[in-house]
Design a protein around this motif. Structure first.
Motif, PDB file in Angstrom:
ATOM      1  N   ARG A 193       0.829  -1.208   0.000  1.00  0.00           N
ATOM      2  CA  ARG A 193       0.000   0.000   0.000  1.00  0.00           C
ATOM      3  C   ARG A 193       0.862   1.256   0.000  1.00  0.00           C
ATOM      4  O   ARG A 193       0.564   2.232  -0.706  1.00  0.00           O
ATOM      5  N   GLU A 194       1.938   1.239   0.783  1.00  0.00           N
ATOM      6  CA  GLU A 194       2.826   2.398   0.816  1.00  0.00           C
ATOM      7  C   GLU A 194       3.511   2.620  -0.530  1.00  0.00           C
ATOM      8  O   GLU A 194       3.627   3.760  -1.004  1.00  0.00           O
ATOM      9  N   LEU A 195       3.961   1.538  -1.161  1.00  0.00           N
ATOM     10  CA  LEU A 195       4.600   1.677  -2.469  1.00  0.00           C
ATOM     11  C   LEU A 195       3.623   2.199  -3.513  1.00  0.00           C
ATOM     12  O   LEU A 195       3.972   3.045  -4.353  1.00  0.00           O
ATOM     13  N   LEU A 196       2.373   1.702  -3.460  1.00  0.00           N
ATOM     14  CA  LEU A 196       1.361   2.168  -4.411  1.00  0.00           C
ATOM     15  C   LEU A 196       1.063   3.644  -4.209  1.00  0.00           C
ATOM     16  O   LEU A 196       0.954   4.415  -5.171  1.00  0.00           O
ATOM     17  N   TRP A 197       0.928   4.055  -2.942  1.00  0.00           N
ATOM     18  CA  TRP A 197       0.623   5.448  -2.675  1.00  0.00           C
ATOM     19  C   TRP A 197       1.782   6.357  -3.074  1.00  0.00           C
ATOM     20  O   TRP A 197       1.570   7.419  -3.659  1.00  0.00           O
ATOM     21  N   HIS A 198       3.014   5.962  -2.777  1.00  0.00           N
ATOM     22  CA  HIS A 198       4.166   6.774  -3.151  1.00  0.00           C
ATOM     23  C   HIS A 198       4.301   6.873  -4.671  1.00  0.00           C
ATOM     24  O   HIS A 198       4.651   7.941  -5.198  1.00  0.00           O
ATOM     25  N   GLY A 199       4.016   5.784  -5.374  1.00  0.00           N
ATOM     26  CA  GLY A 199       4.049   5.841  -6.829  1.00  0.00           C
ATOM     27  C   GLY A 199       2.993   6.781  -7.395  1.00  0.00           C
ATOM     28  O   GLY A 199       3.252   7.558  -8.323  1.00  0.00           O
ATOM     29  N   PHE A 200       1.793   6.740  -6.808  1.00  0.00           N
ATOM     30  CA  PHE A 200       0.737   7.638  -7.261  1.00  0.00           C
ATOM     31  C   PHE A 200       1.080   9.092  -6.947  1.00  0.00           C
ATOM     32  O   PHE A 200       0.827  10.001  -7.756  1.00  0.00           O
ATOM     33  N   ALA A 201       1.681   9.333  -5.766  1.00  0.00           N
ATOM     34  CA  ALA A 201       2.068  10.701  -5.399  1.00  0.00           C
ATOM     35  C   ALA A 201       3.157  11.228  -6.334  1.00  0.00           C
ATOM     36  O   ALA A 201       3.116  12.392  -6.764  1.00  0.00           O
ATOM     37  N   GLU A 202       4.130  10.402  -6.671  1.00  0.00           N
ATOM     38  CA  GLU A 202       5.172  10.839  -7.602  1.00  0.00           C
ATOM     39  C   GLU A 202       4.593  11.118  -8.993  1.00  0.00           C
ATOM     40  O   GLU A 202       5.030  12.052  -9.683  1.00  0.00           O
ATOM     41  N   PHE A 203       3.599  10.331  -9.404  1.00  0.00           N
ATOM     42  CA  PHE A 203       2.955  10.579 -10.694  1.00  0.00           C
ATOM     43  C   PHE A 203       2.243  11.926 -10.699  1.00  0.00           C
ATOM     44  O   PHE A 203       2.318  12.689 -11.673  1.00  0.00           O
ATOM     45  N   LEU A 204       1.556  12.251  -9.593  1.00  0.00           N
ATOM     46  CA  LEU A 204       0.878  13.540  -9.508  1.00  0.00           C
ATOM     47  C   LEU A 204       1.876  14.691  -9.486  1.00  0.00           C
ATOM     48  O   LEU A 204       1.648  15.738 -10.099  1.00  0.00           O
ATOM     49  N   ILE A 205       2.982  14.514  -8.765  1.00  0.00           N
ATOM     50  CA  ILE A 205       3.998  15.563  -8.709  1.00  0.00           C
ATOM     51  C   ILE A 205       4.587  15.814 -10.106  1.00  0.00           C
ATOM     52  O   ILE A 205       4.908  16.954 -10.468  1.00  0.00           O
ATOM     53  N   TYR A 206       4.691  14.773 -10.909  1.00  0.00           N
ATOM     54  CA  TYR A 206       5.205  14.939 -12.271  1.00  0.00           C
ATOM     55  C   TYR A 206       4.150  15.523 -13.197  1.00  0.00           C
ATOM     56  O   TYR A 206       4.462  16.285 -14.125  1.00  0.00           O
ATOM     57  N   LEU A 207       2.861  15.199 -12.969  1.00  0.00           N
ATOM     58  CA  LEU A 207       1.802  15.589 -13.892  1.00  0.00           C
ATOM     59  C   LEU A 207       1.280  17.001 -13.639  1.00  0.00           C
ATOM     60  O   LEU A 207       0.972  17.732 -14.589  1.00  0.00           O
TER      61      LEU A 207
END
Length: 304
Positions: A193-207
């Motif tokens: 869950r932590e890896l999924l959330w961090h990946g989603f947060a990094e995607f938003l920071i890039y987008l």
């Protein structure tokens, strides 16, 4: 049945980190009990407990000793980590509880020694006789020698993993597990869950930096608000000129972009510099040319 009972009574060695964790938990419990006790005297005159602080601490430690070591052969920190003391002088591989003499000496060494160390300076500080000065120096020398022995014991403990404190080595008491330790089963659900959330947060920071939020906001507002109808009358023109289409205030240095709506110079200039495809939030017209507005409004209209 006999073999199973024998296995239950057998002891298991404790890791060094578990013994050190138990000691830290004991210190944290003592500090917590002392802070809760002193909070009861906040309404009293300052310094009420200052003269009797060593005695009060010794009394609280005595209560803790009564319900931990004396009753259950384990401190609070050890009980949390499933550890208890074993009588290592019994020369038996099976578990043997502490004797009463070991429990009493444990109380004297831990509670009594700490009280003597804190109180001896007050007892001999105001004494000017030579005998009291010698006693004070002897006590100081003994305290330093015990700390040195404690350091040596700690180094031996790091080497062999038994007797974390000097008191345990002198009394012959050893930390063992109460029950056999099972193999730890590590679950990866929380990590996933932590890896999924961090990946989603990094995607938003890039987008997010790639999205023109201001333009999107103006586009949505132009869709939601009704399109202002164009009017050629002077009253309609005066009404348009009384407020900026962006900030809603009286336009400062009014400018137009080719549509009948008016903007402050700094409002339209900053938005146009931010977005070269800026459109009017009222009618959706693009910026053709940024020109100052020339108009005359009677004073009666301004106060109307």
């Amino acid at each position: 049945m006999a073999s199973s009972l024998g296995n239950e009574k057998s002891v298991n060695p404790v890791l060094r980190i578990s013994q050190l964790d138990a000691l830290e938990l004991n210190k944290a419990l003592e500090q917590l009990v002392w802070s809760q006790f002193t909070s009861c005297f906040h309404g009293f005159k300052p310094g009420v407990l200052a003269h009797f602080e060593p005695e009060v601490k010794a009394f609280l430690c005595l209560i803790l000793w009564k319900f931990t070591i004396y009753s259950k052969n384990a401190t609070v920190g050890q009980a949390i980590l499933n550890i208890q003391y074993k009588n290592n002088l019994s020369q038996s591989e099976k578990y043997q509880p502490l004797s009463k003499h070991q429990k009493l000496w444990y109380l004297i060494f831990t509670v009594g020694g700490r009280w003597l160390e804190e109180r001896c300076y007050d007892l001999f500080s105001n004494r000017q006789q030579q005998s009291f000065c010698k006693i004070k120096s002897y006590i100081g020398f003994g305290s330093g020698l015990l700390k040195l022995c404690g350091l040596v014991n700690f180094l031996i403990f790091l080497r062999k993993g038994t007797f974390a404190t000097l008191t345990e080595r002198i009394l012959g008491i050893r930390s063992v597990f109460c029950k056999p330790q099972n193999v730890r089963q590590i679950g990866f659900e929380y990590m996933n869950r932590e890896l999924l959330w961090h990946g989603f947060a990094e995607f938003l920071i890039y987008l997010l930096p790639l999205i023109n939020v201001q333009k999107l906001k103006l586009k949505i507002s132009s869709w939601c608000l009704p399109i202002t109808s164009l009017s050629n009358s002077e009253n309609s023109s005066a009404a348009h000129c009384r407020e900026c289409s962006l900030c809603g205030e009286w336009p400062t240095m009014p400018h137009t972009i080719g549509c009948p709506h008016v903007f402050c110079y700094y409002c339209i200039k900053s938005n146009f510099l931010f977005d070269m495809y800026f459109t009017c939030p009222k009618c959706g017209s693009e910026v053709h040319s940024l020109q100052p507005l020339e108009y005359k409004i009677e004073m009666t209209e301004l106060h109307g």
